[in-house]
Design an enzyme around this catalytic site. Structure first.
Site, PDB file in Angstrom:
ATOM      1  N   ARG A 128       2.436   8.218  13.339  1.00  0.00           N
ATOM      2  CA  ARG A 128       0.643   8.427  12.830  1.00  0.00           C
ATOM      3  C   ARG A 128       1.175   9.344  15.028  1.00  0.00           C
ATOM      4  NH1 ARG A 128       0.356   2.558  12.204  1.00  0.00           N
ATOM      5  NH2 ARG A 128       2.234   3.155  10.785  1.00  0.00           N
ATOM      6  N   ASP A 134      -5.580   1.546   7.999  1.00  0.00           N
ATOM      7  CA  ASP A 134      -5.189   0.575   8.476  1.00  0.00           C
ATOM      8  C   ASP A 134      -6.762   0.286   8.187  1.00  0.00           C
ATOM      9  OD1 ASP A 134      -2.870  -0.865   9.036  1.00  0.00           O
ATOM     10  OD2 ASP A 134      -3.441  -0.082  11.490  1.00  0.00           O
ATOM     11  N   ARG A 139       0.960  -1.435   0.390  1.00  0.00           N
ATOM     12  CA  ARG A 139      -0.329  -0.077  -0.328  1.00  0.00           C
ATOM     13  C   ARG A 139       0.829   1.301  -0.439  1.00  0.00           C
ATOM     14  NH1 ARG A 139      -2.608  -0.312   5.758  1.00  0.00           N
ATOM     15  NH2 ARG A 139      -0.481   0.604   7.333  1.00  0.00           N
ATOM     16  N   ASP A 186      -2.356   5.123  17.442  1.00  0.00           N
ATOM     17  CA  ASP A 186      -1.422   4.098  16.420  1.00  0.00           C
ATOM     18  C   ASP A 186      -2.322   3.760  15.072  1.00  0.00           C
ATOM     19  OD1 ASP A 186      -3.197   2.522  18.515  1.00  0.00           O
ATOM     20  OD2 ASP A 186      -1.747   0.659  16.263  1.00  0.00           O
TER      21      ASP A 186
HETATM   22  P1  AMP Z   1      -3.698  -2.880  14.019  1.00  0.00           P
HETATM   23  O1  AMP Z   1      -4.518  -3.378  14.760  1.00  0.00           O
HETATM   24  O2  AMP Z   1      -3.703  -3.415  13.236  1.00  0.00           O
HETATM   25  O3  AMP Z   1      -3.539  -1.535  13.724  1.00  0.00           O
HETATM   26  O4  AMP Z   1      -1.966  -3.584  14.238  1.00  0.00           O
HETATM   27  C1  AMP Z   1      -2.301  -2.748  16.645  1.00  0.00           C
HETATM   28  C2  AMP Z   1      -0.516  -3.714  16.514  1.00  0.00           C
HETATM   29  O5  AMP Z   1      -0.418  -5.135  16.603  1.00  0.00           O
HETATM   30  C3  AMP Z   1       0.416  -2.785  15.337  1.00  0.00           C
HETATM   31  O6  AMP Z   1       1.694  -2.676  16.528  1.00  0.00           O
HETATM   32  C4  AMP Z   1       0.609  -4.082  14.663  1.00  0.00           C
HETATM   33  O7  AMP Z   1       1.558  -4.399  14.055  1.00  0.00           O
HETATM   34  C5  AMP Z   1       0.723  -5.681  15.680  1.00  0.00           C
HETATM   35  N1  AMP Z   1       0.031  -6.879  14.792  1.00  0.00           N
HETATM   36  C6  AMP Z   1      -1.154  -6.861  14.806  1.00  0.00           C
HETATM   37  N2  AMP Z   1      -1.807  -8.099  13.998  1.00  0.00           N
HETATM   38  C7  AMP Z   1      -0.558  -8.466  14.115  1.00  0.00           C
HETATM   39  C8  AMP Z   1       0.708  -9.541  13.914  1.00  0.00           C
HETATM   40  N3  AMP Z   1      -0.536 -10.845  13.100  1.00  0.00           N
HETATM   41  N4  AMP Z   1       1.448  -9.694  13.855  1.00  0.00           N
HETATM   42  C9  AMP Z   1       2.327  -9.334  14.619  1.00  0.00           C
HETATM   43  N5  AMP Z   1       1.947  -7.706  15.020  1.00  0.00           N
HETATM   44  C10 AMP Z   1       0.817  -7.633  14.574  1.00  0.00           C
HETATM   45 MG    MG Z   2      -2.201  -0.331  13.181  1.00  0.00          MG
END
Ligand code: AMP
Ligand code: MG
Length: 505
Positions: A202, A281, A195, A271
């Site tokens: 952020r 996101d 993307r 974030d």
């Molecule tokens: P998000 O809710 O997708 O914005 O992610 C929140 C945090 O969790 C960020 O630091 C992401 O990198 C981490 N995160 C989400 N899913 C995973 C995953 N499957 N493996 C590692 N980190 C994750």
């Molecule tokens: Mg995120």
């Protein structure tokens, strides 16, 4: 530490120097069709980690956004080169950040994403190219670093729809299956999305700098971000204050724009709030059907923190966290810094309300703002809530002037409102002008949750017909066409009450 007028010339490094030249060199052999830059790596090293991309078993391209590639003047020889891009390169890096998740502060970072580099268009516009679902990084904590095909297709579809709805957003360049299985509730196919965004910096990046870095680190991040995203504030007396105001304004505009089309982000943790003012996101996001300010679909949002009508409150809360992060560099004296930050919030509610009503009145074809106009908006929202009217279709019906026989819009209370609205138009403009404004501001087609889920279900089972059809329909969301009526139909009430979105894993 006070920021001086000429901070740019003596403090901020020019974009593209520092570690960047080493990374560029690594990159030379890799992609001959992309001019990648690494200005982010001029920041102190605590802001990122270099990452070796994960090797995937049997990668396979699923979607390539040829339209976006040509808009960006990226010309790969063939799609194989795009697949190479989705596999990452040795110069990739993961960004460090922190964030408030559902109100609680946590140290985070790209746990399943890496930045390949920054692409410079021929007009020198800078975009991050990021891979999501690309494997573990040092910030993965307990996570597997992976993403499911279903979630990445969702991101591709919704971000494209948002772009064509004229809402600032990250955009998807391509999706590839990784050949890996990803363990969620069940085993699912893994995938990576590439993307682009003006920048992935952020609110959480600033929270990270404030909590885990020195004042110099915070200053470096601020200088860099200003130079990259808001260079116009460098001429201001206090560039940091002007920067804070700019970001607040961009976020207010963004949330108001979301509310124009009934978009619920679903996980507005700090974030996930981009300093550039772009939506990104696309995890548990959804579009509202029947209007209700408390609408929430995210399965993890048990208390409705990120409900449709709470988004303005949350963006204010998030901006307060951003302002706190900037305090040490807003003014050398903390008390004065607090006072300066406070000035940005004194008028927050008023500005937001003004922008909200302006937007809603445009949806009603009225350009002039007035107290009576605001009352008209409030009355309509009440009616829509009480009569369970579909948000998008109500405005579409008003602009097309085509009322269905069985619609609750025929109820006497709605008819009374309708007369008032028509009088308001007559006294301020012509119906012709009003209709033009309404067509520009009211989409006919929003991604309907039930169709999105049906399309994703078919796609992960190998049938891409519906998702392809949706991608075409959502390219022209403001052009109503009778033969596409199917895409304007809301789901059944049963679907709506049961529908829950998951956090885009
Ligand atoms: P998000 O809710 O997708 O914005 O992610 C929140 C945090 O969790 C960020 O630091 C992401 O990198 C981490 N995160 C989400 N899913 C995973 C995953 N499957 N493996 C590692 N980190 C994750
Ligand atoms: Mg995120």
């Amino acid at each position: 530490m006070e920021i001086h007028k000429n901070a740019s010339s003596d403090k901020a490094l020019p974009l593209g120097e520092g570690l960047g030249w080493v990374l560029k060199k690594n990159n030379e052999a890799f992609m001959n069709f992309l001019n990648l830059d690494y200005s982010y790596c001029t920041l102190p090293s605590k802001f990122y980690q270099l990452v070796k991309p994960t090797a995937f078993i049997k990668p396979e391209l699923v979607f390539v956004n040829d339209g976006l590639l040509s808009e960006l003047h990226i010309s790969p020889k063939n799609h194989q080169e795009i697949l190479a891009l989705l596999l990452g390169n040795d110069s990739s890096f993961a960004q460090a950040y922190a964030g408030h998740q559902f109100g609680g502060f946590t140290k985070l970072g790209d746990g399943r994403a890496i930045v390949l580099g920054e692409y410079l268009t021929p007009l020198n516009q800078r975009f991050d190219i990021q891979l999501k679902g690309s494997g573990r990084t040092l910030y993965s904590r307990g996570g597997d670093g992976k993403a499911t095909l279903r979630a990445m297709l969702r991101e591709y579809l919704i971000s494209e729809a948002m772009f064509h709805l004229k809402i600032p957003t990250s955009r998807s360049l391509a999706v590839a299956k990784t050949g890996d299985l990803v363990l969620r509730e069940t085993d699912q196919e893994g995938a990576v999305v590439a993307r682009i965004m003006k920048s992935h910096i952020r609110v959480g990046t600033f929270e990270y700098a404030r909590q885990f870095g020195s004042t110099e680190d915070l200053q470096a991040l601020t200088n860099y971000t200003i130079q990259r995203l808001y260079p116009e504030v460098l001429n201001e007396e206090n560039p940091t204050l002007a920067f804070l105001k700019k970001v607040i304004s961009a976020q207010i505009d963004l949330v108001v724009n979301w509310m124009r089309v009934g978009f619920i982000h679903g996980v507005m943790n700090t974030d996930n709030v981009a300093i550039s003012g772009e939506t990104f996101d696309y995890g548990p996001c959804a579009f509202m059907n029947a209007y209700h300010s408390e609408t929430v679909f995210s399965s993890i949002d048990k208390n409705g923190r990120y409900a449709f009508g709470n988004q303005p409150n949350i963006i204010k809360w998030n901006m307060a966290r951003f302002a706190e992060s900037l305090l040490p560099i807003l003014h050398s004296n903390l008390e004065n810094a607090l006072k300066l930050a406070q000035t940005c919030f004194n008028e927050f509610d008023q500005i937001l309300a003004e922008k909200f009503y302006k937007m809603m009145l445009l949806k009603l074809g009225i350009e002039m703002q007035s107290q009576e106009g605001n009352i008209l908006v409030n009355e309509l929202l009440h009616l829509m809530e009480n009569l369970k009217l579909d948000y998008t279709n109500t405005f579409l019906t008003l602009s097309n002037d085509m009322y269905e026989i069985n619609s609750p819009m025929n109820e006497p209370e709605f008819q009374t409102w309708l007369e008032k609205w028509k009088k308001a138009i007559e006294s301020s403009t012509s119906f012709e002008k009003a209709r033009k404004l309404m067509t520009e501001n009211n989409p006919a087609f929003i991604p309907r949750n039930h169709l999105v889920e049906e399309a994703l279900e078919s796609a992960v089972n190998g049938n891409f017909d519906l998702i392809n059809q949706l991608l075409i329909v959502h390219r022209k969301p403001y052009n109503y066409q009778e033969d596409l009526k199917y895409f304007t139909t809301p789901p059944s009430e049963v679907f709506e009450t049961r529908y829950a979105t998951f956090c885009g894993t």
